[in-house]
Design an enzyme around this catalytic site. Structure first.
Site, PDB file in Angstrom:
ATOM      1  N   SER A 135       0.849  -1.183   0.000  1.00 40.44           N
ATOM      2  CA  SER A 135       0.000   0.000   0.000  1.00 40.44           C
ATOM      3  C   SER A 135       0.887   1.235   0.000  1.00 40.44           C
ATOM      4  O   SER A 135       1.767   1.377   0.848  1.00 40.44           O
ATOM      5  CB  SER A 135      -0.896  -0.011   1.237  1.00 40.44           C
ATOM      6  OG  SER A 135      -1.759   1.099   1.262  1.00 40.44           O
ATOM      7  N   LYS A 161      -1.108  -0.824  -4.424  1.00 41.53           N
ATOM      8  CA  LYS A 161      -2.333  -0.126  -4.049  1.00 41.53           C
ATOM      9  C   LYS A 161      -1.990   1.331  -3.775  1.00 41.53           C
ATOM     10  O   LYS A 161      -1.102   1.619  -2.968  1.00 41.53           O
ATOM     11  CB  LYS A 161      -2.981  -0.751  -2.812  1.00 41.53           C
ATOM     12  CG  LYS A 161      -4.268  -0.038  -2.392  1.00 41.53           C
ATOM     13  CD  LYS A 161      -4.993  -0.779  -1.279  1.00 41.53           C
ATOM     14  CE  LYS A 161      -4.460  -0.421   0.084  1.00 41.53           C
ATOM     15  NZ  LYS A 161      -5.291  -1.013   1.176  1.00 41.53           N
ATOM     16  N   LYS A 163      -3.220   4.935  -2.296  1.00 37.29           N
ATOM     17  CA  LYS A 163      -4.195   5.685  -1.519  1.00 37.29           C
ATOM     18  C   LYS A 163      -4.597   6.924  -2.331  1.00 37.29           C
ATOM     19  O   LYS A 163      -3.741   7.592  -2.929  1.00 37.29           O
ATOM     20  CB  LYS A 163      -3.598   6.118  -0.183  1.00 37.29           C
ATOM     21  CG  LYS A 163      -3.280   4.958   0.759  1.00 37.29           C
ATOM     22  CD  LYS A 163      -4.543   4.331   1.326  1.00 37.29           C
ATOM     23  CE  LYS A 163      -4.205   3.307   2.406  1.00 37.29           C
ATOM     24  NZ  LYS A 163      -5.412   2.739   3.036  1.00 37.29           N
ATOM     25  N   ASP A 189      -7.395   2.944  -3.111  1.00 33.21           N
ATOM     26  CA  ASP A 189      -8.114   2.896  -1.847  1.00 33.21           C
ATOM     27  C   ASP A 189      -8.447   4.317  -1.423  1.00 33.21           C
ATOM     28  O   ASP A 189      -7.554   5.144  -1.223  1.00 33.21           O
ATOM     29  CB  ASP A 189      -7.247   2.217  -0.779  1.00 33.21           C
ATOM     30  CG  ASP A 189      -7.948   2.093   0.562  1.00 33.21           C
ATOM     31  OD1 ASP A 189      -9.153   2.393   0.643  1.00 33.21           O
ATOM     32  OD2 ASP A 189      -7.273   1.688   1.531  1.00 33.21           O
ATOM     33  N   GLU A 214     -11.311   0.649  -3.648  1.00 33.17           N
ATOM     34  CA  GLU A 214     -11.647   0.213  -2.302  1.00 33.17           C
ATOM     35  C   GLU A 214     -12.323   1.341  -1.513  1.00 33.17           C
ATOM     36  O   GLU A 214     -11.810   2.457  -1.466  1.00 33.17           O
ATOM     37  CB  GLU A 214     -10.360  -0.224  -1.595  1.00 33.17           C
ATOM     38  CG  GLU A 214     -10.544  -0.763  -0.200  1.00 33.17           C
ATOM     39  CD  GLU A 214      -9.217  -1.166   0.430  1.00 33.17           C
ATOM     40  OE1 GLU A 214      -9.219  -1.483   1.626  1.00 33.17           O
ATOM     41  OE2 GLU A 214      -8.174  -1.144  -0.270  1.00 33.17           O
ATOM     42  N   ASP A 239     -14.388  -2.266   2.450  1.00 32.83           N
ATOM     43  CA  ASP A 239     -13.452  -2.454   3.555  1.00 32.83           C
ATOM     44  C   ASP A 239     -14.157  -2.048   4.843  1.00 32.83           C
ATOM     45  O   ASP A 239     -14.728  -2.874   5.545  1.00 32.83           O
ATOM     46  CB  ASP A 239     -12.188  -1.624   3.302  1.00 32.83           C
ATOM     47  CG  ASP A 239     -11.207  -1.605   4.471  1.00 32.83           C
ATOM     48  OD1 ASP A 239     -11.456  -2.266   5.486  1.00 32.83           O
ATOM     49  OD2 ASP A 239     -10.178  -0.904   4.365  1.00 32.83           O
ATOM     50  N   LYS A 263     -10.320  -7.561   7.034  1.00 31.47           N
ATOM     51  CA  LYS A 263      -9.376  -7.209   8.090  1.00 31.47           C
ATOM     52  C   LYS A 263      -9.870  -7.855   9.381  1.00 31.47           C
ATOM     53  O   LYS A 263     -10.925  -7.485   9.894  1.00 31.47           O
ATOM     54  CB  LYS A 263      -9.273  -5.694   8.253  1.00 31.47           C
ATOM     55  CG  LYS A 263      -8.543  -5.013   7.109  1.00 31.47           C
ATOM     56  CD  LYS A 263      -8.492  -3.513   7.306  1.00 31.47           C
ATOM     57  CE  LYS A 263      -7.730  -2.850   6.159  1.00 31.47           C
ATOM     58  NZ  LYS A 263      -7.878  -1.364   6.190  1.00 31.47           N
ATOM     59  N   GLY A 291      -4.379  -4.759   5.603  1.00 27.43           N
ATOM     60  CA  GLY A 291      -3.402  -4.593   6.670  1.00 27.43           C
ATOM     61  C   GLY A 291      -3.630  -3.313   7.441  1.00 27.43           C
ATOM     62  O   GLY A 291      -4.244  -2.365   6.947  1.00 27.43           O
TER      63      GLY A 291
END
Length: 369
Positions: A135, A161, A163, A189, A214, A239, A263, A291
């Site tokens: 990430s 991934k 952000k 995400d 996400e 998520d 998660k 994570g």
């Protein structure tokens, strides 16, 4: 199994670099570790709550308080303490999944250590290695982002991934796709940073062939996600919206997600995480393991979970050195872009007591009465 006492230990670990998301920037981790003691041994768990209630309503000070005041008395009152019995025993306390999860995890670790069984075998792992993704936080510039992504690909990570947030979305994704090509497994995400009014804007991500977007909308807007899924081509992954197997079943029934990020801390523990996995598998919804910047204690259990059959996408199960210069267990190391699933008893790794002691900021011991 009976518990003789529980240690609540706070440690502080600096991150190797700041990690910025749409809800804030982290430079270090304030971590609550929980060690349960039994007449025959011990078990360890890691609470994934953050310092502030920004990712979820839970935060580490609150988790420690509710564990001490409301959860442990119920655990100590159990005639036979088992991991499977933790959730029913704590059901009267509403919410606080992360606090409940760390107790269940530590009890499961102790239980499996006594049995000589591993997390992976107990949960139903079918792989010896799991594919590892990374990430990448929000950066100060696109150039900095490209350098970081290139470094992670050089290290062997199999999926990137990014952000994103309003103002940091289309152009960074475009730059990464143009630099590293269409074959790169790439996803984004948003951590709830958008609303349904942004659907037309988010549709601008469709041409980049992303694996998924996400949690674009607020966690309680499940119907909004279902509507967004009709308006964009990029698969929607939930998520923060998924706090239980029931949540997953309802989101799937509404058409709110094509993929689920599991998660364990967010859903109340690894046993509920397995139920989420099973619900998704029954509905042909692939899952992956998210994570929370875990140390080796939490990471070991995550890697074991990610070896279950319906975890078909690389997760955020990065190597230890992605976040920490020194882990508090033996480090997890990339092997051709994958992490080895621990096979030893319990979580399968050994807490480094010297490293833990050096990072400790406080210790609270609660004895069984």
């Amino acid at each position: 199994m009976k518990l003789t006492g529980v240690e609540l230990r706070r440690i502080a670990l600096p991150l190797v670099s700041p990690f910025r998301t749409s809800f804030g920037t982290q430079t270090s981790r304030d971590i609550l570790l929980l060690r349960v003691c039994t007449p025959d041994g011990e078990g360890w768990g890691e609470c994934v709550a953050l310092t502030d209630p920004t990712y979820s309503p839970e935060y580490v000070d609150g988790a420690q308080h509710v564990i001490r005041t409301h959860l442990l008395p119920r655990v100590f009152a159990m005639q036979d303490v088992t991991a499977a019995g933790i959730a029913p025993a704590l059901a009267a306390v509403k919410g606080h999944q992360m606090a409940k999860a760390v107790i269940e995890s530590a009890v499961l670790d102790a239980e499996l250590r006594q049995l000589g069984d591993s997390f992976g075998h107990h949960l139903g792992a079918v792989r010896d290695f799991v594919d590892s993704g990374v990430s990448v936080g929000i950066m100060g510039s696109v150039a900095e982002l490209l350098d970081d992504v290139g470094s992670y690909l050089d290290q062997g990570y199999l999926r990137i991934k990014l952000k994103i947030e309003p103002g940091w979305d289309i152009e960074p994704v475009r730059a990464v796709r143009e630099r590293f090509g269409d074959d790169l497994l790439l996803q984004v995400d948003a951590n709830t940073a958008y609303t349904l009014r942004d659907a037309t804007h988010l549709a601008r991500l469709d041409p980049f062939g992303l694996l998924l977007i996400e949690q674009p909308l607020p966690e309680h807007d499940v119907r909004g996600h279902a509507e967004l899924a009709k308006r964009i081509k990029t698969p929607v992954c939930l998520d923060e919206s998924i706090e239980s197997a029931q949540d997953a079943a309802e989101a799937i029934a509404l058409g709110a997600c094509a993929i689920v990020n599991i998660k364990p801390g967010r859903v109340g523990g690894y046993l509920e995480a397995r139920r989420v996995h099973d619900i998704c598998a029954a509905n042909d919804i692939p899952v992956w393991c998210g994570g929370m910047l875990e140390t080796g204690i939490g990471r070991a259990a995550n890697v074991a979970l990610a070896a279950l059959p319906n975890f078909t996408l690389p997760g955020d199960t990065s190597a230890s050195d992605r976040y920490y210069r020194e882990d508090i267990t033996e480090p997890f190391v990339l092997e051709k872009g994958r992490l080895r699933v621990p096979t030893g008893p319990g979580i399968g790794v050994t807490p480094n007591l010297d490293a833990i002691e050096a990072a400790t900021t406080s210790v609270e011991t609660v004895q069984a009465t």
